[in-house]
Design a protein around this motif. Structure first.
Motif, PDB file in Angstrom:
ATOM      1  N   ALA A 195     -39.807  47.032  81.290  1.00  0.00           N
ATOM      2  CA  ALA A 195     -39.382  47.523  79.975  1.00  0.00           C
ATOM      3  C   ALA A 195     -40.563  48.049  79.156  1.00  0.00           C
ATOM      4  CB  ALA A 195     -38.624  46.439  79.217  1.00  0.00           C
ATOM      5  N   PRO A 196     -41.656  47.276  78.991  1.00  0.00           N
ATOM      6  CA  PRO A 196     -42.767  47.830  78.218  1.00  0.00           C
ATOM      7  C   PRO A 196     -43.423  49.035  78.885  1.00  0.00           C
ATOM      8  CG  PRO A 196     -43.368  45.699  79.174  1.00  0.00           C
ATOM      9  CD  PRO A 196     -41.894  45.866  79.359  1.00  0.00           C
ATOM     10  N   THR A 197     -43.395  49.094  80.212  1.00  0.00           N
ATOM     11  CA  THR A 197     -43.939  50.265  80.902  1.00  0.00           C
ATOM     12  C   THR A 197     -43.113  51.511  80.586  1.00  0.00           C
ATOM     13  OG1 THR A 197     -44.828  48.922  82.709  1.00  0.00           O
ATOM     14  CG2 THR A 197     -44.478  51.262  83.151  1.00  0.00           C
ATOM     15  N   LEU A 198     -41.797  51.381  80.598  1.00  0.00           N
ATOM     16  CA  LEU A 198     -40.932  52.512  80.253  1.00  0.00           C
ATOM     17  C   LEU A 198     -41.120  52.923  78.797  1.00  0.00           C
ATOM     18  CD1 LEU A 198     -37.632  51.505  82.090  1.00  0.00           C
ATOM     19  CD2 LEU A 198     -39.225  53.344  82.717  1.00  0.00           C
ATOM     20  N   ILE A 199     -41.247  51.945  77.910  1.00  0.00           N
ATOM     21  CA  ILE A 199     -41.457  52.238  76.486  1.00  0.00           C
ATOM     22  C   ILE A 199     -42.740  53.043  76.300  1.00  0.00           C
ATOM     23  CG2 ILE A 199     -42.051  51.161  74.277  1.00  0.00           C
ATOM     24  CD1 ILE A 199     -40.025  48.928  75.049  1.00  0.00           C
ATOM     25  N   GLN A 200     -43.793  52.658  77.006  1.00  0.00           N
ATOM     26  CA  GLN A 200     -45.053  53.399  76.917  1.00  0.00           C
ATOM     27  C   GLN A 200     -44.936  54.765  77.583  1.00  0.00           C
ATOM     28  OE1 GLN A 200     -47.280  52.709  74.948  1.00  0.00           O
ATOM     29  NE2 GLN A 200     -48.214  50.696  75.135  1.00  0.00           N
ATOM     30  N   SER A 201     -44.248  54.834  78.722  1.00  0.00           N
ATOM     31  CA  SER A 201     -44.143  56.099  79.454  1.00  0.00           C
ATOM     32  C   SER A 201     -43.418  57.164  78.646  1.00  0.00           C
ATOM     33  CB  SER A 201     -43.420  55.876  80.787  1.00  0.00           C
ATOM     34  OG  SER A 201     -44.139  54.988  81.613  1.00  0.00           O
ATOM     35  N   PHE A 202     -42.379  56.753  77.924  1.00  0.00           N
ATOM     36  CA  PHE A 202     -41.602  57.699  77.130  1.00  0.00           C
ATOM     37  C   PHE A 202     -42.139  57.863  75.710  1.00  0.00           C
ATOM     38  CE2 PHE A 202     -38.547  56.666  80.491  1.00  0.00           C
ATOM     39  CZ  PHE A 202     -38.075  57.934  80.815  1.00  0.00           C
ATOM     40  N   ARG A 203     -43.291  57.276  75.427  1.00  0.00           N
ATOM     41  CA  ARG A 203     -43.957  57.417  74.127  1.00  0.00           C
ATOM     42  C   ARG A 203     -43.028  57.040  72.970  1.00  0.00           C
ATOM     43  NH1 ARG A 203     -47.713  57.741  77.330  1.00  0.00           N
ATOM     44  NH2 ARG A 203     -49.468  59.180  77.156  1.00  0.00           N
ATOM     45  N   ILE A 204     -42.275  55.959  73.144  1.00  0.00           N
ATOM     46  CA  ILE A 204     -41.357  55.520  72.089  1.00  0.00           C
ATOM     47  C   ILE A 204     -42.132  55.016  70.874  1.00  0.00           C
ATOM     48  CG2 ILE A 204     -39.559  53.815  71.530  1.00  0.00           C
ATOM     49  CD1 ILE A 204     -38.566  54.126  74.397  1.00  0.00           C
ATOM     50  N   VAL A 205     -43.303  54.416  71.120  1.00  0.00           N
ATOM     51  CA  VAL A 205     -44.157  53.987  70.010  1.00  0.00           C
ATOM     52  C   VAL A 205     -44.508  55.172  69.123  1.00  0.00           C
ATOM     53  CG1 VAL A 205     -46.474  53.138  69.451  1.00  0.00           C
ATOM     54  CG2 VAL A 205     -45.099  51.971  71.196  1.00  0.00           C
TER      55      VAL A 205
ATOM     56  N   ALA B 260     -52.797  48.844  73.325  1.00  0.00           N
ATOM     57  CA  ALA B 260     -52.422  48.325  74.638  1.00  0.00           C
ATOM     58  C   ALA B 260     -52.406  49.431  75.683  1.00  0.00           C
ATOM     59  CB  ALA B 260     -51.058  47.638  74.556  1.00  0.00           C
ATOM     60  N   ARG B 261     -51.874  50.594  75.306  1.00  0.00           N
ATOM     61  CA  ARG B 261     -51.817  51.726  76.233  1.00  0.00           C
ATOM     62  C   ARG B 261     -53.231  52.154  76.643  1.00  0.00           C
ATOM     63  NH1 ARG B 261     -49.377  56.911  73.643  1.00  0.00           N
ATOM     64  NH2 ARG B 261     -47.585  55.530  73.437  1.00  0.00           N
ATOM     65  N   LYS B 262     -54.126  52.211  75.679  1.00  0.00           N
ATOM     66  CA  LYS B 262     -55.501  52.638  75.957  1.00  0.00           C
ATOM     67  C   LYS B 262     -56.219  51.638  76.859  1.00  0.00           C
ATOM     68  CE  LYS B 262     -58.775  55.694  74.776  1.00  0.00           C
ATOM     69  NZ  LYS B 262     -58.639  57.167  74.941  1.00  0.00           N
ATOM     70  N   ALA B 263     -55.881  50.353  76.697  1.00  0.00           N
ATOM     71  CA  ALA B 263     -56.535  49.318  77.512  1.00  0.00           C
ATOM     72  C   ALA B 263     -55.876  49.142  78.860  1.00  0.00           C
ATOM     73  CB  ALA B 263     -56.515  47.992  76.754  1.00  0.00           C
ATOM     74  N   GLY B 264     -54.720  49.781  79.072  1.00  0.00           N
ATOM     75  CA  GLY B 264     -54.022  49.645  80.341  1.00  0.00           C
ATOM     76  C   GLY B 264     -53.386  48.285  80.532  1.00  0.00           C
ATOM     77  N   THR B 265     -52.848  47.713  79.446  1.00  0.00           N
ATOM     78  CA  THR B 265     -52.232  46.391  79.524  1.00  0.00           C
ATOM     79  C   THR B 265     -50.978  46.370  78.661  1.00  0.00           C
ATOM     80  OG1 THR B 265     -52.659  44.018  79.281  1.00  0.00           O
ATOM     81  CG2 THR B 265     -53.532  45.447  77.574  1.00  0.00           C
ATOM     82  N   HIS B 266     -50.200  45.313  78.787  1.00  0.00           N
ATOM     83  CA  HIS B 266     -49.132  45.018  77.848  1.00  0.00           C
ATOM     84  C   HIS B 266     -49.559  43.815  77.017  1.00  0.00           C
ATOM     85  CE1 HIS B 266     -46.729  47.953  79.867  1.00  0.00           C
ATOM     86  NE2 HIS B 266     -46.597  47.238  80.977  1.00  0.00           N
TER      87      HIS B 266
END
Length: 403
Positions: A21-31, A81-87
């Motif tokens: 779920a958090p990977t998809l949220i980051q992939s689709f730039r929902i933030v 989190a995205r920049k650090a490559g983590t959730h």
């Protein structure tokens, strides 16, 4: 008054621990979409990310401790989190999970879990300590405890951050799993538009609410905002003290806060705790009041009285969000924050101003030892965290445009 107290028994809401779920949220730039649409934050940059990456490589239990100046802050941490490559996991007040199923679902999917501010929430604390001990993901905790629209000032920090970190450090030491560290995170928002044209209609609308209509020039914007601050304070003084008081705005604010908290403490605690800071005083009172509020044996008359006392605490916190001299050296962001705060206090909801640019700056880690400081001695971890946040925010504040 915003709905920050939920009149029903608390139920812990755990985080979603999966990565999909958090990977998809980051992939689709929902933030990015959410912050642009609902907070006016259209761009960002992350500085010092290598400090966090190094702690991740070392396998440390990591606390991310940002300042808290906007409701956008928890979501903006998604950029870091995205920049650090983590959730990340994040502690969030329980009332935020009671503002619609979609928001509650989204918060859980992003790693959020509830904490009950009106009582001792052992399940939440254990979850936080377990996250840090396992070093599964960094844990986001906002040490100021609530949102203050004063981006250039760090409010007094609550010591829960050090408690969680030390508890996890002791567990990791027993298991020989390594260190627990705290990374101070400075979040700074810069307004990248014409702030005067953006806030002037809001100031005019708020003036009209006080029946200050004028057909001629309205004068300097800073002076108008200061006059609105004084008018709102005078109204609250009339409501609670019977008349406007004498003295500077800061003296009058301190006096009204003292009255609101003091009278409520005498009623609920039997003593005035003027030697403590405002937020801990408010929390201690809520811990006493909310269980009575949700007790089925409490009469409607008493429930109404409790809500009235909770409104006093809410007002005290509002008044405490206007620091003395904040507009003495005005910048565009300071003016914007003050107008937003007035807008929220008068209408209960601040209108969105864009474009905002967010800077998230990661500092070097503070290593947490296992030893609790002696009673009455300032916690060196919290002292260092406060100093680091203030040291980072000072130069960031200078990046705003002076007025």
């Amino acid at each position: 008054m915003q709905e920050i107290i939920i009149a029903k028994p608390y139920e812990f809401i755990p985080p979603h621990r999966g990565n999909l779920a958090p990977t998809l949220i980051q992939s689709f730039r929902i933030v990015d979409w959410y912050l642009r649409k609902y907070e006016g934050v259209v761009s960002h940059e992350v500085r010092g990310i290598d400090h966090l990456k190094e702690s991740l490589r070392a396998g440390h239990g990591i606390v991310l401790a940002p300042n808290h100046c906007r409701y956008a802050d928890p979501i903006a941490m998604g950029w870091l989190a995205r920049k650090a490559g983590t959730h990340v996991f994040a502690m969030a007040s329980w009332h935020l999970f009671n503002q619609g199923w979609l928001q509650a679902f989204a918060m859980r999917m992003c790693g959020g879990f509830s904490v009950y501010r009106e009582g001792i929430d052992r399940q939440s604390l254990e979850t936080a300590v377990d996250i840090l001990a396992q070093a599964s993901r960094p844990l986001v905790v906002f040490p100021e405890g609530t949102v203050f629209r004063t981006n250039d000032i760090v409010q007094p920090l609550l010591d829960g951050v050090a408690f969680l970190a030390r508890s996890a450090a002791r567990r990791r030491e027993k298991q020989s799993h390594g260190k627990v560290v705290i990374h101070p995170i400075a979040i700074k928002y810069l307004f990248r538009g014409d702030v005067q044209s953006s806030v002037e209609p809001i100031v005019t609308d708020l003036e009209n609410r006080f029946s200050w209509q004028s057909t001629g020039p309205r004068g300097d914007l800073i002076a108008r905002v200061t006059r609105l601050e004084a008018a709102l304070l005078a109204l609250k003084e009339i409501q609670h003290l019977g008349s406007p008081q004498m003295g500077s705005l800061s003296e009058r604010r301190a006096g009204l806060i003292s009255h609101l908290l003091g009278t409520t403490e005498e009623k609920w605690l039997g003593r005035i705790q003027s030697d403590q800071k405002m937020i801990p005083r408010i929390k201690q009172l809520r811990v006493k009041m909310v269980p009575k509020l949700i007790d089925p044996h409490t009469s409607q008359t008493d429930i109404n009285a409790i809500w009235a006392d909770l409104a006093k605490l809410y007002l005290a916190q509002q008044i405490g969000s206007y620091p003395a001299g904040y507009l003495d050296q005005p910048t565009d962001t300071r003016l914007l924050e003050t107008v937003e705060r007035l807008d929220e206090d008068i209408t209960d909801r601040a209108r969105i101003h864009r474009p905002l640019h967010a800077i998230l700056q990661v500092d070097q880690p503070i290593e947490v030892d296992c030893e609790k400081p002696p009673r009455g001695v300032e916690d060196p971890v919290m002292t260092e965290l406060q100093l680091r946040l203030e040291t980072m925010l000072a130069p960031l504040a200078s990046e705003a445009c002076p007025l």
